[in-house]
Design an enzyme around this catalytic site. Structure first.
Site, PDB file in Angstrom:
ATOM      1  N   THR A  66       0.331  -9.520  26.572  1.00  0.00           N
ATOM      2  CA  THR A  66       0.859  -8.580  27.555  1.00  0.00           C
ATOM      3  C   THR A  66       1.390  -9.356  28.750  1.00  0.00           C
ATOM      4  O   THR A  66       0.683 -10.188  29.318  1.00  0.00           O
ATOM      5  CB  THR A  66      -0.285  -7.629  27.982  1.00  0.00           C
ATOM      6  OG1 THR A  66      -0.617  -6.828  26.858  1.00  0.00           O
ATOM      7  CG2 THR A  66       0.105  -6.754  29.155  1.00  0.00           C
ATOM      8  N   GLN A  89       2.818  -5.605  18.230  1.00  0.00           N
ATOM      9  CA  GLN A  89       1.454  -5.067  18.305  1.00  0.00           C
ATOM     10  C   GLN A  89       1.477  -3.657  18.887  1.00  0.00           C
ATOM     11  O   GLN A  89       2.142  -3.403  19.887  1.00  0.00           O
ATOM     12  CB  GLN A  89       0.576  -5.969  19.183  1.00  0.00           C
ATOM     13  CG  GLN A  89      -0.889  -5.528  19.123  1.00  0.00           C
ATOM     14  CD  GLN A  89      -1.818  -6.355  19.990  1.00  0.00           C
ATOM     15  OE1 GLN A  89      -1.576  -6.477  21.193  1.00  0.00           O
ATOM     16  NE2 GLN A  89      -2.855  -6.915  19.399  1.00  0.00           N
ATOM     17  N   HIS A  95      -3.718  -2.791  16.850  1.00  0.00           N
ATOM     18  CA  HIS A  95      -4.678  -3.454  17.742  1.00  0.00           C
ATOM     19  C   HIS A  95      -6.008  -2.704  17.693  1.00  0.00           C
ATOM     20  O   HIS A  95      -6.161  -1.649  18.298  1.00  0.00           O
ATOM     21  CB  HIS A  95      -4.114  -3.428  19.162  1.00  0.00           C
ATOM     22  CG  HIS A  95      -4.777  -4.379  20.122  1.00  0.00           C
ATOM     23  ND1 HIS A  95      -5.942  -5.055  19.833  1.00  0.00           N
ATOM     24  CD2 HIS A  95      -4.432  -4.778  21.373  1.00  0.00           C
ATOM     25  CE1 HIS A  95      -6.275  -5.822  20.868  1.00  0.00           C
ATOM     26  NE2 HIS A  95      -5.362  -5.669  21.808  1.00  0.00           N
ATOM     27  N   ASN A 104     -10.493  -6.165  21.246  1.00  0.00           N
ATOM     28  CA  ASN A 104     -10.484  -6.374  22.699  1.00  0.00           C
ATOM     29  C   ASN A 104     -10.793  -5.144  23.545  1.00  0.00           C
ATOM     30  O   ASN A 104     -10.338  -5.032  24.687  1.00  0.00           O
ATOM     31  CB  ASN A 104      -9.147  -7.002  23.143  1.00  0.00           C
ATOM     32  CG  ASN A 104      -8.946  -8.376  22.522  1.00  0.00           C
ATOM     33  OD1 ASN A 104      -9.826  -8.878  21.833  1.00  0.00           O
ATOM     34  ND2 ASN A 104      -7.804  -8.985  22.755  1.00  0.00           N
ATOM     35  N   TYR A 146      -9.984  -1.905  23.306  1.00  0.00           N
ATOM     36  CA  TYR A 146      -9.065  -0.770  23.472  1.00  0.00           C
ATOM     37  C   TYR A 146      -9.456   0.364  22.508  1.00  0.00           C
ATOM     38  O   TYR A 146     -10.513   0.302  21.870  1.00  0.00           O
ATOM     39  CB  TYR A 146      -7.615  -1.250  23.303  1.00  0.00           C
ATOM     40  CG  TYR A 146      -7.254  -2.250  24.397  1.00  0.00           C
ATOM     41  CD1 TYR A 146      -7.020  -1.827  25.708  1.00  0.00           C
ATOM     42  CD2 TYR A 146      -7.228  -3.619  24.139  1.00  0.00           C
ATOM     43  CE1 TYR A 146      -6.746  -2.744  26.723  1.00  0.00           C
ATOM     44  CE2 TYR A 146      -6.957  -4.534  25.153  1.00  0.00           C
ATOM     45  CZ  TYR A 146      -6.717  -4.098  26.436  1.00  0.00           C
ATOM     46  OH  TYR A 146      -6.463  -4.995  27.447  1.00  0.00           O
ATOM     47  N   ARG A 198      -5.592  -6.324  13.955  1.00  0.00           N
ATOM     48  CA  ARG A 198      -6.327  -7.310  14.749  1.00  0.00           C
ATOM     49  C   ARG A 198      -7.729  -6.788  15.027  1.00  0.00           C
ATOM     50  O   ARG A 198      -7.887  -5.668  15.532  1.00  0.00           O
ATOM     51  CB  ARG A 198      -5.594  -7.570  16.068  1.00  0.00           C
ATOM     52  CG  ARG A 198      -6.024  -8.861  16.731  1.00  0.00           C
ATOM     53  CD  ARG A 198      -5.131  -9.255  17.903  1.00  0.00           C
ATOM     54  NE  ARG A 198      -5.108 -10.709  18.016  1.00  0.00           N
ATOM     55  CZ  ARG A 198      -5.120 -11.384  19.152  1.00  0.00           C
ATOM     56  NH1 ARG A 198      -5.116 -10.757  20.313  1.00  0.00           N
ATOM     57  NH2 ARG A 198      -5.122 -12.704  19.160  1.00  0.00           N
ATOM     58  N   ASN A 237     -13.044  -6.445  28.043  1.00  0.00           N
ATOM     59  CA  ASN A 237     -13.001  -5.070  28.547  1.00  0.00           C
ATOM     60  C   ASN A 237     -14.351  -4.373  28.422  1.00  0.00           C
ATOM     61  O   ASN A 237     -14.445  -3.198  28.060  1.00  0.00           O
ATOM     62  CB  ASN A 237     -11.917  -4.259  27.830  1.00  0.00           C
ATOM     63  CG  ASN A 237     -10.529  -4.663  28.298  1.00  0.00           C
ATOM     64  OD1 ASN A 237     -10.277  -4.772  29.496  1.00  0.00           O
ATOM     65  ND2 ASN A 237      -9.627  -4.925  27.361  1.00  0.00           N
ATOM     66  N   GLY A 244      -2.330 -18.305  21.925  1.00  0.00           N
ATOM     67  CA  GLY A 244      -1.758 -17.492  22.986  1.00  0.00           C
ATOM     68  C   GLY A 244      -1.204 -18.353  24.104  1.00  0.00           C
ATOM     69  O   GLY A 244       0.008 -18.610  24.199  1.00  0.00           O
ATOM     70  N   ARG A 245      -2.121 -18.849  24.950  1.00  0.00           N
ATOM     71  CA  ARG A 245      -1.683 -19.561  26.151  1.00  0.00           C
ATOM     72  C   ARG A 245      -0.788 -20.760  25.840  1.00  0.00           C
ATOM     73  O   ARG A 245       0.112 -21.083  26.619  1.00  0.00           O
ATOM     74  CB  ARG A 245      -2.923 -19.997  26.947  1.00  0.00           C
ATOM     75  CG  ARG A 245      -3.660 -18.826  27.575  1.00  0.00           C
ATOM     76  CD  ARG A 245      -5.050 -19.220  27.992  1.00  0.00           C
ATOM     77  NE  ARG A 245      -5.897 -19.491  26.846  1.00  0.00           N
ATOM     78  CZ  ARG A 245      -7.084 -20.087  26.909  1.00  0.00           C
ATOM     79  NH1 ARG A 245      -7.559 -20.484  28.079  1.00  0.00           N
ATOM     80  NH2 ARG A 245      -7.796 -20.280  25.810  1.00  0.00           N
TER      81      ARG A 245
HETATM   82  C1  LIG Z   1      -1.529 -13.230  29.480  1.00  0.00           C
HETATM   83  C2  LIG Z   1      -2.276 -12.781  28.264  1.00  0.00           C
HETATM   84  C3  LIG Z   1      -2.051 -11.512  27.757  1.00  0.00           C
HETATM   85  C4  LIG Z   1      -2.706 -11.075  26.592  1.00  0.00           C
HETATM   86  N1  LIG Z   1      -2.409  -9.853  26.059  1.00  0.00           N
HETATM   87  C5  LIG Z   1      -2.885  -9.507  24.836  1.00  0.00           C
HETATM   88  C6  LIG Z   1      -2.387  -8.360  24.154  1.00  0.00           C
HETATM   89  O1  LIG Z   1      -1.450  -7.679  24.598  1.00  0.00           O
HETATM   90  N2  LIG Z   1      -2.945  -8.060  22.964  1.00  0.00           N
HETATM   91  C7  LIG Z   1      -3.942  -8.804  22.406  1.00  0.00           C
HETATM   92  O2  LIG Z   1      -4.437  -8.476  21.313  1.00  0.00           O
HETATM   93  N3  LIG Z   1      -4.405  -9.926  23.021  1.00  0.00           N
HETATM   94  C8  LIG Z   1      -3.868 -10.300  24.196  1.00  0.00           C
HETATM   95  N4  LIG Z   1      -4.263 -11.490  24.779  1.00  0.00           N
HETATM   96  C9  LIG Z   1      -5.188 -12.373  24.048  1.00  0.00           C
HETATM   97  C10 LIG Z   1      -4.396 -13.394  23.210  1.00  0.00           C
HETATM   98  O3  LIG Z   1      -3.704 -12.769  22.142  1.00  0.00           O
HETATM   99  C11 LIG Z   1      -5.346 -14.458  22.635  1.00  0.00           C
HETATM  100  O4  LIG Z   1      -6.285 -13.825  21.788  1.00  0.00           O
HETATM  101  C12 LIG Z   1      -6.071 -15.216  23.746  1.00  0.00           C
HETATM  102  O5  LIG Z   1      -5.154 -15.696  24.698  1.00  0.00           O
HETATM  103  C13 LIG Z   1      -6.872 -16.374  23.181  1.00  0.00           C
HETATM  104  O6  LIG Z   1      -5.992 -17.291  22.542  1.00  0.00           O
HETATM  105  P1  LIG Z   1      -5.628 -18.695  23.275  1.00  0.00           P
HETATM  106  O7  LIG Z   1      -6.965 -19.348  23.569  1.00  0.00           O
HETATM  107  O8  LIG Z   1      -4.803 -19.436  22.272  1.00  0.00           O
HETATM  108  O9  LIG Z   1      -4.903 -18.358  24.530  1.00  0.00           O
HETATM  109  C14 LIG Z   1      -3.643 -11.935  25.950  1.00  0.00           C
HETATM  110  C15 LIG Z   1      -3.875 -13.216  26.484  1.00  0.00           C
HETATM  111  C16 LIG Z   1      -3.185 -13.644  27.606  1.00  0.00           C
HETATM  112  C17 LIG Z   1      -3.397 -15.050  28.121  1.00  0.00           C
END
Ligand SMILES: Cc1cc2nc3c(=O)[nH]c(=O)nc-3n(C[C@H](O)[C@H](O)[C@H](O)COP(=O)(O)O)c2cc1C
Length: 362
Positions: free
Chosen positions: A25, A98, A172, A175, A177, A224, A232, A316-317
């Site tokens: 997001t 998603q 989804h 997390n 939701y 997922r 949350n 993600g990051r």
């Molecule tokens: C800025 C940001 C926004 C995220 N938004 C979502 C999202 O919209 N849906 C979701 O399932 N996970 C979301 N996540 C979680 C990521 O998909 C991922 O699971 C999480 O960053 C851990 O992976 P990483 O360690 O490679 O960053 C978000 C993470 C970050 C950093």
């Protein structure tokens, strides 16, 4: 030898590598949830990912969590997404969307509507709104009509996503939701067919999956899950019992993939779910969160997950901060650090301005 850079099949798609950009997001749609040209640029920059899972999009207004997140329910949103998928396809990429309903994670200041959830159990924290953080309201308990309307909204959102050019959708159920809220006895106190036993608590997730499969076909549907993840304020009391039952049920639907958040290759549950899952397993490693960001972006943990049976690794990051992540990991080049102050909302700063190793000629 690393298998990260070997091709993989995902339903009818061939992915050039096993790196998936995890859904993130970024709150850069319009206030009406319409994806913008800046979003198209951001995703196109990351098109070398084996697969991009685009950020959570809401299947209806009441499911909107935060400000400026995209939707997948209105015509203008479908048209906005079409520009995004066109840009990613032109850059050689493949993309799922998603679909996320926030349930109790929502606020009338964001959606214009009172949030709904399995039971009136409020999120014990604040929700970000355009007027700043506000306490989460007590959600209204969903009626049976709300439940069937929501299932139908997911199906329609999936049709819209495919019409917008996505290869598929990721449901989804992670997390904290709405779908996750149905799974947990902490947030689901219902006395009807959707609450109580495990069989009842997984019912809503299965109904959403079945409706989405009927709408767009199983090979276009991923899901997922986040077993035991406390994002949350989620709490679960029967993770080891529920997730195998849910996964066994889901396995009969032959979906494109199962995506596990914070997957632990040393946990017996990970191996059990792998055994139960007949198609592609995407694993998102459990890395330090939100910082320190690992210097390798999660590669070593990703390799461990592949060795433990995952087919694809989502990061993600690392993708957020490195448009050319695949190339950087292949070369062993250093990674850009993510800048969290620009994660949620804002402009191109901290969004499309992360540098690549070799700039693309203008
Ligand atoms: C800025 C940001 C926004 C995220 N938004 C979502 C999202 O919209 N849906 C979701 O399932 N996970 C979301 N996540 C979680 C990521 O998909 C991922 O699971 C999480 O960053 C851990 O992976 P990483 O360690 O490679 O960053 C978000 C993470 C970050 C950093």
């Amino acid at each position: 030898m690393s298998t990260l850079f070997t091709p993989a099949a995902l339903g009818p798609l061939t992915l050039p590598n096993r790196l998936v950009m995890a859904p993130m997001t970024r709150n850069r749609a319009t206030a009406e949830g319409v994806p913008t040209p800046l979003m198209a640029e951001y995703y196109a920059q990351r098109a070398t990912a084996g697969l991009i899972v685009a950020e959570a999009a809401t299947p209806n207004r009441v499911g909107q969590t935060y400000p400026d997140i995209p939707g997948a329910y209105a015509q203008a949103q479908t048209e906005g997404w079409r520009h995004v998928t066109d840009a990613v396809r032109a850059a050689g990429g493949r993309m799922f969307l998603q679909l996320q309903h926030g349930g109790r994670i929502g606020h009338p200041a964001n959606s214009g509507l009172d949030p709904v959830a399995p039971s009136p159990v409020p999120f014990p924290d604040v929700i970000h709104t355009p007027d700043g953080p506000q306490p989460a309201p007590v959600p209204r308990e969903m009626t049976l009509d709300d439940i069937s309307a929501t299932v139908a909204d997911f199906a329609q959102a999936a049709r819209n996503a495919v019409a917008a050019g996505f290869s598929g959708v990721e449901i989804h159920a992670a997390n904290g939701y709405l779908l996750h809220q149905f799974l947990s006895t902490h947030t689901n106190h219902r006395a009807d067919a959707y609450g109580g036993s495990i069989e009842n608590r997984i019912r809503f997730v299965l109904e959403v999956v079945d409706a989405v499969v009927a709408a767009v076909g199983a090979e276009r549907v991923g899901i997922r899950l986040a077993p035991g993840v406390t994002a949350n304020a989620m709490q679960e009391s029967d993770v080891e019992a529920l997730y195998p039952v849910l996964t066994r049920e889901l396995s009969t639907r032959r979906l494109a993939y199962l995506h596990i958040v914070f997957a632990d290759p040393d946990a017996p549950l990970f191996h059990e779910l792998r055994r139960l899952w007949p198609t592609v397993l995407v694993a998102n490693p459990a890395l330090p969160w939100p910082s320190p960001f690992p210097a390798d972006g999660g590669r070593a943990e990703g390799e461990r997950l592949l060795a433990a049976g995952a087919d694809l690794v989502s990061l993600g990051r690392a993708f957020l901060a490195n448009p050319d992540l695949v190339e950087r990991l292949q070369q062993g080049a250093p990674l850009n650090e993510p800048r969290p102050e620009h994660w949620y909302g804002g402009t191109e700063q901290g969004y499309t301005d992360y540098p690549v190793l070799v700039p693309v000629p203008a």
